[in-house]
Every structure is written in structure tokens, then in C-alpha cells.
Design an enzyme around this catalytic site. Structure first.
Site, PDB file in Angstrom:
ATOM      1  N   TYR A 136       5.532 -57.095-155.451  1.00  0.00           N
ATOM      2  CA  TYR A 136       5.002 -56.075-155.934  1.00  0.00           C
ATOM      3  C   TYR A 136       6.000 -54.878-155.782  1.00  0.00           C
ATOM      4  O   TYR A 136       6.424 -54.681-154.707  1.00  0.00           O
ATOM      5  CB  TYR A 136       3.449 -56.058-155.106  1.00  0.00           C
ATOM      6  CG  TYR A 136       2.660 -55.005-155.595  1.00  0.00           C
ATOM      7  CD1 TYR A 136       2.136 -54.808-156.730  1.00  0.00           C
ATOM      8  CD2 TYR A 136       2.653 -53.889-154.805  1.00  0.00           C
ATOM      9  CE1 TYR A 136       1.451 -53.801-157.399  1.00  0.00           C
ATOM     10  CE2 TYR A 136       1.857 -52.701-155.189  1.00  0.00           C
ATOM     11  CZ  TYR A 136       1.302 -52.731-156.233  1.00  0.00           C
ATOM     12  OH  TYR A 136       0.309 -51.787-156.675  1.00  0.00           O
ATOM     13  N   ASP A 207      13.429 -52.874-152.081  1.00  0.00           N
ATOM     14  CA  ASP A 207      11.958 -52.197-151.912  1.00  0.00           C
ATOM     15  C   ASP A 207      11.678 -52.192-150.632  1.00  0.00           C
ATOM     16  O   ASP A 207      11.076 -53.187-150.253  1.00  0.00           O
ATOM     17  CB  ASP A 207      11.305 -52.840-153.056  1.00  0.00           C
ATOM     18  CG  ASP A 207       9.622 -52.183-152.878  1.00  0.00           C
ATOM     19  OD1 ASP A 207       9.469 -51.340-152.187  1.00  0.00           O
ATOM     20  OD2 ASP A 207       8.935 -52.178-153.979  1.00  0.00           O
ATOM     21  N   LYS A 235       4.922 -45.360-147.893  1.00  0.00           N
ATOM     22  CA  LYS A 235       4.322 -45.586-146.667  1.00  0.00           C
ATOM     23  C   LYS A 235       4.572 -44.690-145.544  1.00  0.00           C
ATOM     24  O   LYS A 235       4.271 -43.802-145.411  1.00  0.00           O
ATOM     25  CB  LYS A 235       3.995 -47.090-146.418  1.00  0.00           C
ATOM     26  CG  LYS A 235       3.394 -48.062-147.723  1.00  0.00           C
ATOM     27  CD  LYS A 235       3.179 -49.257-147.594  1.00  0.00           C
ATOM     28  CE  LYS A 235       2.779 -50.101-148.666  1.00  0.00           C
ATOM     29  NZ  LYS A 235       1.453 -50.113-148.929  1.00  0.00           N
TER      30      LYS A 235
HETATM   31  C1  LIG Z   1       6.795 -53.578-151.599  1.00  0.00           C
HETATM   32  C2  LIG Z   1       6.003 -52.431-152.262  1.00  0.00           C
HETATM   33  N1  LIG Z   1       6.533 -51.661-153.153  1.00  0.00           N
HETATM   34  C3  LIG Z   1       5.901 -50.764-153.892  1.00  0.00           C
HETATM   35  C4  LIG Z   1       4.524 -50.433-153.524  1.00  0.00           C
HETATM   36  C5  LIG Z   1       3.791 -49.447-154.404  1.00  0.00           C
HETATM   37  O1  LIG Z   1       3.431 -48.106-153.463  1.00  0.00           O
HETATM   38  P1  LIG Z   1       2.264 -47.053-153.793  1.00  0.00           P
HETATM   39  O2  LIG Z   1       1.056 -48.056-153.385  1.00  0.00           O
HETATM   40  O3  LIG Z   1       2.597 -46.046-152.808  1.00  0.00           O
HETATM   41  O4  LIG Z   1       2.493 -46.842-155.158  1.00  0.00           O
HETATM   42  C6  LIG Z   1       3.860 -51.040-152.544  1.00  0.00           C
HETATM   43  C7  LIG Z   1       2.571 -50.916-152.458  1.00  0.00           C
HETATM   44  O5  LIG Z   1       1.849 -51.615-151.459  1.00  0.00           O
HETATM   45  C8  LIG Z   1       4.751 -52.397-152.052  1.00  0.00           C
HETATM   46  O6  LIG Z   1       4.137 -53.078-151.076  1.00  0.00           O
END
Ligand SMILES: Cc1ncc(COP(=O)(O)O)c(C=O)c1O
Length: 369
Positions: A136, A207, A235
Site C-alpha cells: 500500500y 516507502d 506518520k
Molecule cells: C506504506 C505506506 N505508504 C503510504 C501510506 C499513505 O500514507 P497516508 O495515509 O499518510 O496518506 C501508508 C498509510 O498507511 C502506508 O502504510
């Protein structure tokens, strides 16, 4: 309240997982949090292992984070110009993640991932993006579909090697998979991705929205010793306030406007209160803090093995039960006994510095049959 929310928001929520569909319950109406605990509107207390899905590594309402945010808000802003607060937080990020020579703050992990992908495409002049099944990257995923995207199984280096990497702009990976439950990288997986990307001239994008500053002071790239070309953050770097960031080598980042042609902007990017919360949180995360997270995570893991298979990297963990129904029953039992865990088997539990041995004990007692 839930009825009103159902009328106001699609599915009653502002982010899908909050609907608790995977566990077939109504979500609790939470009103307050402190440390590792939350309280609902009726004053019922829970141990909280959700941790806002990752940002609250210091726990709820940590006094230093709250004080820093209060000071920042009282000082006015945002000002529509660069501030000292952004410079301070960026320096802390760069000290911890030397692969990031230059970075850009934005307001969500989704935005950061989307921007990193656009940058990778601009830098390489290629369109194809390689990602991993079940990963994700925020709802940026919605833009990463079609012929320009190929997804292969996580931890499967051979599957990556079989792709037309000479046409790929980037391989984007959660260095520890966290959105299919926790799946640690196989020993040669991340170094192997680095080698393949180098061989074929495509960028390696980590990521680290979840893993950044959680699995080690410098994130997964430090823990596993692999240097990505670009890193996506979110986060923890915002200490619980809305944040995203992406960064990497200076010459790559200098393709971003106004230094370069890849236009990306944000009214609230680098908001002083967010920067203050991020800085206060990172300052709490010293070596002793990571030892403590490891210790609590390990105690939780050991006890939970009596319930199911546990996967853990530092302070992120998952208990895998046989199926969705078993997980829903487990979730309900814990909730009835005052313990909140993520409302889906595929989300991580997050240990914070504010949790205690008693919280672990209470959880293990609640989890036992
Ligand atoms: C690995 C990863 N990348 C990107 C995101 C997206 O971040 P946001 O919810 O701040 O848009 C998340 C959200 O949980 C994530 O777990």
C-alpha cells in the site's frame, strides 16, 4: 454519533479501515487518549495497540509533543514562507537517513508516494513502475494502475528480475511489508533489489511511511543496510499530525520545482505545528527508546505466540490467525476485555514508548482463550 457520521461521510468514515468492516463491528467512539491508552465517550478505557496506524510512537498526548505543538500554534502561522521549524526537522531526518540529501515536506504519505513516483518518471524518462502485491502506497495506488504498472510477489527477487526493468522508472517497495500484516524482508531481498535497479538504471524507492524512524533510528534502510535512491516518509515524522515527505540524492530532488521542472506544491506543507510535533517525537527516539520498543515488542510477541503465528520487526507486529472469522472473534474478545487492536488482520499492531509491561500483561490475559 455513528449514525450522524454515516449520513455525513461515505461509509461513515474519512478513511475506509475505520469502518471496522473486516471485524463486523461498529467502531468505538473514542474521545481521549493518553500514553498507551484510549477512552471512549462513556469513559471506558482500552489499551491501544492501533497507535493511529503508526504515527504515535510516543503514545497519545506525550507532554513534550503537546507542548511543542502548543508553542508552535501560539506563535502563529503557517506563514507561507520557509521557517526555522522546517529546517530543524529536515536536518534531523537527514542525520538519521544519509540517503536523503534533500527532501520536500508535504501533507500525507499518499502525496509523498505519488510525488516520488512522478519524480522517478521524470528522472528516468520511463513510465513503468514496479511494485509488490499487497503493498500500500496510499491511494496513490489508484494512479498507479494500467499498463504502466507491474506488481510481483513481495520477497520474490526472481519475479522482479524477470520484468523488463530496462523500461522501469522505479521499483517501489515497503522495505518491511506492513499492509499485508508484517512480513520481514528475506535476507537478500532488499540488497537484491538494489543490485537489479543499479544494473537496469531504474530507481529504488523505499516507502518508509510505516518503517521510517520506527524499525531503527534511520528506518529500514539503516536496519537492513540498503540505500534507496528515494525515500517516502509519513506518520512518525509528523508526530501524529498530517505529514508526508520524500527525499533522496540532491541531483534527483533538484528536479522538483522550483529547482526543476516537476511541479509539486502545498499550502500547508511544512506547517509549523506539524514540524514541531515531528521534531519533538524524533528527539524522544534515542537509542534507549529503540531498546525499549524492542523489549516490549518482544514480550508481546512471545506471549501472543500462544494465539497464532506472530511476525514482528521491532515495534510493528501481526498475529496471523487461521481466517477472517477467527480474527473477528479475537478482535471482539480483546475489545470486550479492554484491549484495542487494529480492525483488520492485515494492519500492524504498533507498540509505543508509552506502553508498559502491565499493558502487555493485560493484553496477553485478554488474548488467552
Ligand atoms: C506504506 C505506506 N505508504 C503510504 C501510506 C499513505 O500514507 P497516508 O495515509 O499518510 O496518506 C501508508 C498509510 O498507511 C502506508 O502504510
Amino acid at each position: 454519533m455513528i449514525e450522524a457520521a454515516r449520513d455525513l461521510f461515505p461509509g461513515g468514515v474519512n478513511s475506509p479501515v475505520r469502518a471496522y468492516r473486516a471485524v463486523g463491528q461498529d467502531p468505538p467512539a473514542l474521545a481521549r487518549g493518553r500514553g498507551g491508552h484510549v477512552w471512549d465517550a462513556e469513559g471506558r478505557e482500552y489499551v491501544d495497540w492501533v497507535g493511529a496506524f503508526g504515527p504515535l510512537v510516543a503514545g497519545h498526548a506525550h507532554p513534550e509533543v503537546v507542548a511543542a505543538v502548543e508553542r508552535a500554534l501560539a506563535a502563529g502561522g503557517p506563514f507561507g514562507v520557509t521557517t526555522e521549524a522546517e529546517v530543524r526537522l529536515a536536518r534531523l531526518v537527514r542525520e538519521r537517513m544519509p540517503s536523503i540529501e534533500r527532501l520536500r515536506f508535504c501533507t500525507s504519505g499518499t502525496e509523498a508516494a505519488m510525488s516520488a513516483v512522478r519524480l522517478a518518471r521524470a528522472a528516468t524518462g520511463r513510465r513503468l513502475l514496479v511494485k509488490f502485491e499487497g503493498a500500500y502506497h496510499g491511494h496513490a495506488d489508484a494512479l498507479m494502475t494500467g499498463p504502466d504498472l507491474m506488481a510481483v510477489p513481495y520477497n520474490d527477487l526472481e519475479a522482479v528480475a524477470a520484468l523488463p526493468l530496462d523500461e522501469a522508472a522505479a521499483v517501489i517497495v515497503e522495505p518491511v511489508a506492513g499492509n499485508v500484516g508484517v512480513v520481514p524482508p528475506a535476507p537478500d531481498f532488499l540488497p537484491g533489489l538494489r543490485r537489479l535497479c543499479d544494473r537496469h538504471g531504474c530507481l529504488l524507492v523505499f516507502d518508509e511511511v510505516i518503517t521510517g524512524f520506527r524499525v531503527a533510528p534511520g528506518g529500514a534502510q539503516e536496519r537492513y543496510g540498503v540505500r534507496p535512491d528515494l525515500t517516502v516518509l509519513g506518520k512518525i515524522v509528523g508526530g501524529g499530525l498530517p505529514v508526508g515527505a520524500y527525499g533522496g540524492r540532491a541531483e534527483l530532488m533538484d528536479l522538483v520545482a522550483p529547482a526543476g521542472p516537476v511541479y509539486q506544491a502545498g499550502t500547508l506543507a511544512g506547517h509549523p505545528a506539524v514540524m514541531a510535533a515531528g521534531e519533538a517525537t524524533l528527539r524522544l527516539l534515542d537509542e534507549a527508546a529503540y531498546r525499549r520498543l524492542e523489549q516490549l515488542g518482544s514480550a508481546l510477541e512471545e506471549g501472543l505466540r500462544a494465539v497464532g503465528r506472530v511476525e514482528r520487526v521491532g515495534s510493528m507486529l501481526t498475529v496471523f490467525l487461521e481466517d477472517e472469522a477467527a480474527f473477528a472473534a479475537f478482535h471482539r474478545r480483546l475489545r470486550e476485555r479492554g484491549v484495542l487492536i487494529p480492525p483488520s488482520q492485515w494492519e500492524c499492531w504498533f507498540v509505543s514508548l508509552a506502553h508498559t509491561e502491565e499493558d502487555v500483561q493485560r493484553t496477553l490475559e485478554a488474548a488467552a482463550g
